[in-house]
Design a protein around this motif. Structure first.
Motif, PDB file in Angstrom:
ATOM      1  N   SER A   3       0.829  -1.200   0.000  1.00 28.77           N
ATOM      2  CA  SER A   3       0.000   0.000   0.000  1.00 28.77           C
ATOM      3  C   SER A   3       0.868   1.257   0.000  1.00 28.77           C
ATOM      4  O   SER A   3       0.604   2.213  -0.740  1.00 28.77           O
ATOM      5  CB  SER A   3      -0.930  -0.007   1.221  1.00 28.77           C
ATOM      6  OG  SER A   3      -1.691   1.167   1.279  1.00 28.77           O
ATOM      7  N   ILE A   4       1.919   1.251   0.813  1.00 27.31           N
ATOM      8  CA  ILE A   4       2.849   2.387   0.869  1.00 27.31           C
ATOM      9  C   ILE A   4       3.563   2.542  -0.473  1.00 27.31           C
ATOM     10  O   ILE A   4       3.682   3.645  -1.012  1.00 27.31           O
ATOM     11  CB  ILE A   4       3.862   2.183   2.005  1.00 27.31           C
ATOM     12  CG1 ILE A   4       3.170   2.326   3.364  1.00 27.31           C
ATOM     13  CG2 ILE A   4       5.026   3.165   1.883  1.00 27.31           C
ATOM     14  CD1 ILE A   4       4.020   1.878   4.533  1.00 27.31           C
ATOM     15  N   ALA A   5       4.035   1.428  -1.024  1.00 27.28           N
ATOM     16  CA  ALA A   5       4.768   1.473  -2.287  1.00 27.28           C
ATOM     17  C   ALA A   5       3.901   2.019  -3.408  1.00 27.28           C
ATOM     18  O   ALA A   5       4.356   2.805  -4.244  1.00 27.28           O
ATOM     19  CB  ALA A   5       5.279   0.074  -2.642  1.00 27.28           C
ATOM     20  N   ALA A   6       2.635   1.602  -3.434  1.00 23.46           N
ATOM     21  CA  ALA A   6       1.722   2.073  -4.482  1.00 23.46           C
ATOM     22  C   ALA A   6       1.444   3.561  -4.346  1.00 23.46           C
ATOM     23  O   ALA A   6       1.401   4.292  -5.343  1.00 23.46           O
ATOM     24  CB  ALA A   6       0.420   1.273  -4.418  1.00 23.46           C
ATOM     25  N   GLU A   7       1.267   4.034  -3.113  1.00 19.59           N
ATOM     26  CA  GLU A   7       0.915   5.436  -2.899  1.00 19.59           C
ATOM     27  C   GLU A   7       2.063   6.383  -3.206  1.00 19.59           C
ATOM     28  O   GLU A   7       1.850   7.485  -3.737  1.00 19.59           O
ATOM     29  CB  GLU A   7       0.457   5.640  -1.458  1.00 19.59           C
ATOM     30  CG  GLU A   7       0.041   7.071  -1.139  1.00 19.59           C
ATOM     31  CD  GLU A   7      -0.513   7.245   0.268  1.00 19.59           C
ATOM     32  OE1 GLU A   7      -0.840   8.392   0.636  1.00 19.59           O
ATOM     33  OE2 GLU A   7      -0.623   6.238   1.006  1.00 19.59           O
ATOM     34  N   TYR A   8       3.300   5.954  -2.913  1.00 20.54           N
ATOM     35  CA  TYR A   8       4.436   6.868  -3.014  1.00 20.54           C
ATOM     36  C   TYR A   8       5.404   6.540  -4.152  1.00 20.54           C
ATOM     37  O   TYR A   8       6.476   7.132  -4.244  1.00 20.54           O
ATOM     38  CB  TYR A   8       5.194   6.897  -1.681  1.00 20.54           C
ATOM     39  CG  TYR A   8       4.382   7.482  -0.558  1.00 20.54           C
ATOM     40  CD1 TYR A   8       4.237   8.864  -0.436  1.00 20.54           C
ATOM     41  CD2 TYR A   8       3.720   6.668   0.346  1.00 20.54           C
ATOM     42  CE1 TYR A   8       3.475   9.404   0.583  1.00 20.54           C
ATOM     43  CE2 TYR A   8       2.946   7.202   1.378  1.00 20.54           C
ATOM     44  CZ  TYR A   8       2.829   8.570   1.486  1.00 20.54           C
ATOM     45  OH  TYR A   8       2.064   9.106   2.493  1.00 20.54           O
ATOM     46  N   GLY A   9       5.043   5.612  -5.023  1.00 17.82           N
ATOM     47  CA  GLY A   9       5.898   5.299  -6.158  1.00 17.82           C
ATOM     48  C   GLY A   9       7.195   4.627  -5.785  1.00 17.82           C
ATOM     49  O   GLY A   9       8.207   4.779  -6.478  1.00 17.82           O
TER      50      GLY A   9
END
Length: 471
Positions: A275-281
């Motif tokens: 989820s973090i990776a998707a939100e912040y690229g």
């Protein structure tokens, strides 16, 4: 007022500063005016631009010719263009590295745009009145972020401004910025290694060395179950998260407590990171297992074979794979029979050989050893080469072996008689077990061709076994 160049094809021009790319934009004009696609994600990325994920669109309107702004370097990417008017732009690389101080200049009108990567200083001087300068950025301004600035008149950069700086409209703040020798460079994006205290984490330390941009965390320091994980870091400053931690007690996972712990570590935690990776690229690197398959295939497993886990451990790992795959930028490394620097099968067999104990070893499970150092090397390779995102099988190469054959190899390599090893079926081996036993896949052989196509050459597992025992 300069004429706008109509009818150009969409194209890119490299600048000499890594990542700084000029785009020619098609502009369509008629008696009413003109139209252009100022930003078109699908077309721009097809030409090789990183899908940088803009979150904000800013416009700077300039009344007069000679208005001068910059040189500012921020920790985010920009897509710069002109809606009306024309500018002379100057870009200076203020990132750590060999191109620090490199300069590129160009005139930009509505038929051009430029992608400015994180850490490259951006500035311009207007060449026409009523110039509207627009830029998309992929982060919001933050007081916690690191910024760098360079004086517009820096002698080292020696920018040939078309209008002398003594004759232009410029802010006192811009005039006071430091010369290049006093600039604090923008540091490289960080790589966060989660679970660095385990055998893979230790192998990654050996692979990456003491690089300043690597951040090492243990489970105690970085809890994947923390509800505040999303705000635990300024995630835009990170290039990648490497999840080196996992729950690997396959038999204990069949208990009530083990099931809970396995799902927390192998599924819920990776889902939060995704989820973090998707939100912040951010690129998410995750290590998977041959246990996501049931082992009934008569061929080596490919990355896209249907998941069919047998036990709780495999089920939790499969769930983690599915969660990680939701992050647009992800590498899932599927491994088998991992050997690191702690307690493991190779050390156990070597110890039995030395102590004169003749073991019964399973002879109906086939696979290849995967040394933790090989996983670390593959992770570094995928991140360094920016290989296509997705799932990759990672193991040692060479002829697949059974556990019994490997045990015989270990005995022979330590000077013992391989005939002391007796092969038994998985069912027979676990027949007298007093605790829970997880089902094992009988075929754990992984096809390595996809990883090899990226330029990675897996090392022979037998040769690595010799080196491991010798050390």
């Amino acid at each position: 007022m300069a004429e706008i160049a109509f009818g150009k094809k969409l194209g890119i021009v490299e600048t000499g500063i890594p990542g700084l790319v000029v785009f020619d934009l098609p502009v369509h004009g008629d008696s009413r005016g003109w139209f252009k696609e100022n930003w078109q994600r699908e077309k721009m990325t097809a030409l090789g631009l990183d899908d940088f994920g803009p979150v904000q669109n800013n416009i700077s309107f300039n009344d007069a010719v000679g208005t001068t702004r910059g040189i500012h370097a921020e920790p985010w990417d920009k897509w710069v263009s002109v809606a009306t008017g024309r500018i002379f732009g100057a870009w200076v690389d203020l990132r750590e590295g060999p191109t620090f101080g490199a300069v590129f200049t160009a005139e930009i009108d509505p038929s051009k745009a430029i992608f400015v990567p994180r850490g490259v200083g951006n500035s311009y001087q207007t060449l026409e009145p009523d110039t509207a300068y627009a830029y998309l950025v992929n982060d919001h301004w933050s007081p916690e972020a690191s910024y760098s600035f360079l004086n517009l008149a820096d002698e080292t950069a020696a920018i040939a401004w078309p209008i002398d700086l003594a004759d232009v409209e410029i802010s006192e703040k811009d005039l006071a910025h430091p010369r290049l020798a006093d600039v604090t460079p923008i540091s490289a994006k960080k790589i966060l290694v989660v679970g660095s205290g385990g055998q893979l984490g230790r192998a990654l330390r050996d692979e990456f060395g003491a690089a300043d941009h690597i951040e090492w965390t243990t489970r105690a320091e970085f809890d994947l179950g923390d509800s505040e994980l999303r705000t635990a870091r300024r995630w835009r400053d990170y290039d990648a998260i490497v999840n080196a931690g996992a729950y690997t007690a396959v038999d204990l996972a069949e208990t009530a407590e083990g099931r809970r712990d396995a799902w927390a570590a192998n599924a819920s935690g990776p889902a939060r990171l995704a989820s973090i990776a998707a939100e912040y690229g951010v690129t998410l690197v995750h290590v998977s297992s041959d246990y996501v398959f049931d082992g009934t295939s008569t061929r080596a497993y490919l990355e896209d074979n249907v998941l069919c886990p047998l036990g709780v451990y495999g089920q939790s790992k499969a769930a983690g794979d599915l969660a990680v795959a939701t992050a647009p930028r992800h590498y899932i490394l599927r491994t088998s029979w991992v050997i690191g620097d702690g307690k493991n099968f190779v050390r156990t067999m070597a110890s039995l050989a030395e102590r004169g104990i003749d073991p019964n070893v399973v002879d109906d499970q086939r696979g290849r050893l995967t040394f933790a150092s090989e996983i670390a090397r593959a992770i570094a390779h995928l991140l360094r080469t920016r290989a296509p995102y997705g799932t990759y099988n990672v193991s040692g190469s060479g002829e697949p072996r059974t556990w019994a054959e490997l045990a015989g190899d270990i005995f022979a390599l330590t000077g013992a008689d391989r005939a002391r090893v007796s092969g038994v079926s998985t069912e027979t081996y676990f027949a007298g077990a007093t605790g829970p036993v997880a089902p094992r896949p009988l075929n754990s052989v992984l096809d390595l061709s996809k990883l090899e196509a990226t330029g990675f050459a897996p090392r022979d597992a037998g040769e690595q076994l010799k080196e491991y025992l010798a050390s």
